[in-house]
Each structure stands twice: as structure tokens, then as C-alpha cells.
Motif scaffolding. Sequence first.
Motif, PDB file in Angstrom:
ATOM      1  N   GLN A  24       0.777  -1.292   0.097  1.00 52.19           N
ATOM      2  CA  GLN A  24       0.051  -0.027   0.051  1.00 52.19           C
ATOM      3  C   GLN A  24       0.933   1.286  -0.041  1.00 52.19           C
ATOM      4  N   LYS A  25       2.105   1.235   0.714  1.00 51.80           N
ATOM      5  CA  LYS A  25       3.037   2.337   0.717  1.00 51.80           C
ATOM      6  C   LYS A  25       3.497   2.735  -0.628  1.00 51.80           C
ATOM      7  N   ALA A  26       3.663   1.352  -1.504  1.00 48.88           N
ATOM      8  CA  ALA A  26       4.407   1.771  -2.565  1.00 48.88           C
ATOM      9  C   ALA A  26       3.282   2.013  -3.658  1.00 48.88           C
ATOM     10  N   ASP A  27       2.207   1.882  -3.419  1.00 52.11           N
ATOM     11  CA  ASP A  27       1.015   2.210  -4.267  1.00 52.11           C
ATOM     12  C   ASP A  27       0.825   3.756  -4.111  1.00 52.11           C
ATOM     13  N   ASN A  28       0.762   3.911  -2.776  1.00 54.69           N
ATOM     14  CA  ASN A  28       0.598   5.384  -2.402  1.00 54.69           C
ATOM     15  C   ASN A  28       1.555   6.278  -2.839  1.00 54.69           C
ATOM     16  N   SER A  29       3.072   5.721  -2.653  1.00 50.67           N
ATOM     17  CA  SER A  29       3.934   6.722  -3.254  1.00 50.67           C
ATOM     18  C   SER A  29       3.792   6.903  -4.815  1.00 50.67           C
ATOM     19  N   GLU A  30       3.465   5.853  -5.388  1.00 52.48           N
ATOM     20  CA  GLU A  30       3.296   5.929  -6.831  1.00 52.48           C
ATOM     21  C   GLU A  30       2.131   7.025  -7.288  1.00 52.48           C
ATOM     22  N   LYS A  31       1.028   6.867  -6.577  1.00 58.11           N
ATOM     23  CA  LYS A  31      -0.063   7.655  -6.621  1.00 58.11           C
ATOM     24  C   LYS A  31       0.299   9.194  -6.359  1.00 58.11           C
ATOM     25  N   ILE A  32       0.946   9.202  -5.473  1.00 56.98           N
ATOM     26  CA  ILE A  32       1.680  10.608  -4.997  1.00 56.98           C
ATOM     27  C   ILE A  32       2.371  11.168  -5.991  1.00 56.98           C
ATOM     28  N   ALA A  33       3.334  10.577  -6.662  1.00 60.92           N
ATOM     29  CA  ALA A  33       4.316  10.944  -7.578  1.00 60.92           C
ATOM     30  C   ALA A  33       3.406  11.408  -8.814  1.00 60.92           C
ATOM     31  N   GLN A  34       2.345  10.416  -9.126  1.00 62.50           N
ATOM     32  CA  GLN A  34       1.424  11.027 -10.347  1.00 62.50           C
ATOM     33  C   GLN A  34       0.494  12.317  -9.984  1.00 62.50           C
ATOM     34  N   LEU A  35       0.147  12.164  -8.900  1.00 63.57           N
ATOM     35  CA  LEU A  35      -0.440  13.629  -8.537  1.00 63.57           C
ATOM     36  C   LEU A  35       0.403  14.782  -8.344  1.00 63.57           C
ATOM     37  N   ARG A  36       1.600  14.596  -8.006  1.00 67.15           N
ATOM     38  CA  ARG A  36       2.540  15.860  -8.118  1.00 67.15           C
ATOM     39  C   ARG A  36       2.852  16.160  -9.286  1.00 67.15           C
ATOM     40  N   ALA A  37       3.101  15.237 -10.298  1.00 63.34           N
ATOM     41  CA  ALA A  37       3.166  15.605 -11.665  1.00 63.34           C
ATOM     42  C   ALA A  37       1.957  16.360 -12.340  1.00 63.34           C
ATOM     43  N   GLN A  38       0.736  15.862 -11.985  1.00 61.16           N
ATOM     44  CA  GLN A  38      -0.255  16.547 -12.488  1.00 61.16           C
ATOM     45  C   GLN A  38      -0.353  18.138 -11.954  1.00 61.16           C
ATOM     46  N   LYS A  39      -0.151  17.982 -10.603  1.00 58.37           N
ATOM     47  CA  LYS A  39      -0.193  19.365  -9.860  1.00 58.37           C
ATOM     48  C   LYS A  39       0.964  20.363 -10.828  1.00 58.37           C
ATOM     49  N   ALA A  40       2.032  19.738 -10.918  1.00 52.08           N
ATOM     50  CA  ALA A  40       3.002  20.463 -11.570  1.00 52.08           C
ATOM     51  C   ALA A  40       2.588  21.293 -12.955  1.00 52.08           C
ATOM     52  N   ASP A  41       1.955  20.143 -13.748  1.00 57.35           N
ATOM     53  CA  ASP A  41       1.343  20.748 -15.092  1.00 57.35           C
ATOM     54  C   ASP A  41       0.300  21.845 -14.624  1.00 57.35           C
ATOM     55  N   TYR A  42      -0.507  21.628 -13.843  1.00 59.86           N
ATOM     56  CA  TYR A  42      -1.557  22.435 -13.649  1.00 59.86           C
ATOM     57  C   TYR A  42      -1.103  23.863 -13.144  1.00 59.86           C
ATOM     58  N   GLN A  43       0.124  23.782 -12.493  1.00 62.58           N
ATOM     59  CA  GLN A  43       0.950  25.099 -11.929  1.00 62.58           C
ATOM     60  C   GLN A  43       1.228  25.661 -13.196  1.00 62.58           C
ATOM     61  N   SER A  44       1.911  24.915 -13.941  1.00 63.32           N
ATOM     62  CA  SER A  44       2.482  25.446 -15.361  1.00 63.32           C
ATOM     63  C   SER A  44       1.435  26.353 -16.040  1.00 63.32           C
ATOM     64  N   GLN A  45       0.271  25.532 -16.153  1.00 60.09           N
ATOM     65  CA  GLN A  45      -0.606  26.252 -16.870  1.00 60.09           C
ATOM     66  C   GLN A  45      -1.192  27.496 -16.306  1.00 60.09           C
ATOM     67  N   LEU A  46      -1.442  27.410 -14.978  1.00 59.31           N
ATOM     68  CA  LEU A  46      -1.906  28.410 -14.227  1.00 59.31           C
ATOM     69  C   LEU A  46      -1.121  29.632 -14.166  1.00 59.31           C
ATOM     70  N   ASN A  47       0.321  29.483 -14.198  1.00 58.14           N
ATOM     71  CA  ASN A  47       1.313  30.411 -14.330  1.00 58.14           C
ATOM     72  C   ASN A  47       1.066  31.197 -15.834  1.00 58.14           C
ATOM     73  N   SER A  48       1.034  30.236 -16.825  1.00 54.36           N
ATOM     74  CA  SER A  48       0.646  30.956 -18.061  1.00 54.36           C
ATOM     75  C   SER A  48      -0.534  31.706 -18.099  1.00 54.36           C
ATOM     76  N   TYR A  49      -1.819  31.253 -17.572  1.00 53.44           N
ATOM     77  CA  TYR A  49      -3.018  32.051 -17.490  1.00 53.44           C
ATOM     78  C   TYR A  49      -2.788  33.207 -16.890  1.00 53.44           C
ATOM     79  N   GLU A  50      -2.192  33.112 -15.696  1.00 49.81           N
ATOM     80  CA  GLU A  50      -2.063  34.313 -14.863  1.00 49.81           C
ATOM     81  C   GLU A  50      -1.335  35.643 -15.518  1.00 49.81           C
ATOM     82  N   SER A  51      -0.162  35.076 -16.431  1.00 46.04           N
ATOM     83  CA  SER A  51       0.345  35.949 -17.050  1.00 46.04           C
ATOM     84  C   SER A  51      -0.500  36.727 -18.259  1.00 46.04           C
TER      85      SER A  51
END
Length: 132
Positions: A24-51
Motif C-alpha cells: 500500500q505504501k508503494a502504491d501510495n508513493s506511486e499515486k503521490i508521484a502521479q498527483l505531484r506531476a499533475q499538480k506541476a502541469d496545472y501549476q505551469s498552466q496556471l502561471n501561463s494563464y495568470e500572465s
Amino acid sequence: PQSTPKNNKTNSKAEPTQKPTATQKADNSEKIAQLRAQKADYQSQLNSYESSLSSAKSKLAKAESDLVAAKNKKVKVYREGQGFVYEVDEAAVSAAQSKVNSAKSEVSSYQKKCNDLKSKISSIDKQIASLQ
């Protein structure tokens, strides 16, 4: 007579809190990594939209300034029986108002996109916190 089912506590499946297993810890780590990657993508889009939002707000301020100028500017026109008179250039005011409306729409669109992304980022943060 019909009998109604009684509220049995045995039907509810309340599981005691358990420590996550290694899998479960390994699964959670993988899910967390995927979520962080998605968050980074959203943050990049947000920065562009804010500009883009900042640029749109600047365009709106300029358009509003141009509208005030158009309303204050008088042009010389000929009127039958009056000769030449000074009047507001209605075509210029209309064009300036159109630019203001367009700029307001653009600002509104970018604000909505920014708010949607902020909401998605917040949701991801909650998901990450629940997995840790």
C-alpha cells in the motif's frame, strides 16, 4: 404485515485503523508521484494563464481609457440649418465600447481558467495529504 428491517450494526463495515502495508505504501508513493506531476502541469498552466490575465487586464485598462477619450473628443460635423457644430464621434465611442466589452470578456475568461486550476490544485493537495 410487512416487517421493516431493523438497523443492524453488523451490516456496517467499520474497519479498524490499520497501518498501511508495504504494498500500500508503494502504491501510495506511486499515486503521490502521479498527483505531484499533475499538480506541476496545472501549476505551469496556471502561471501561463495568470500572465495572460495580467496582459488582458492591461488591455482592459487601455480600452477603458480610450473609451473615456472617445467620449470626450468632439468632432466638427455639418448640420443642415446649423452649419458646422462639434459633437461626440458616436462611431469612435461605439468602437471603443466594443473593445472594452471584448477586453472584459477576455479578463473574465482568464479569471475563470485560473480559478478552475486553483481548485484542481487544491483538490490534488488534499488527495496527496490523504495518501501520506
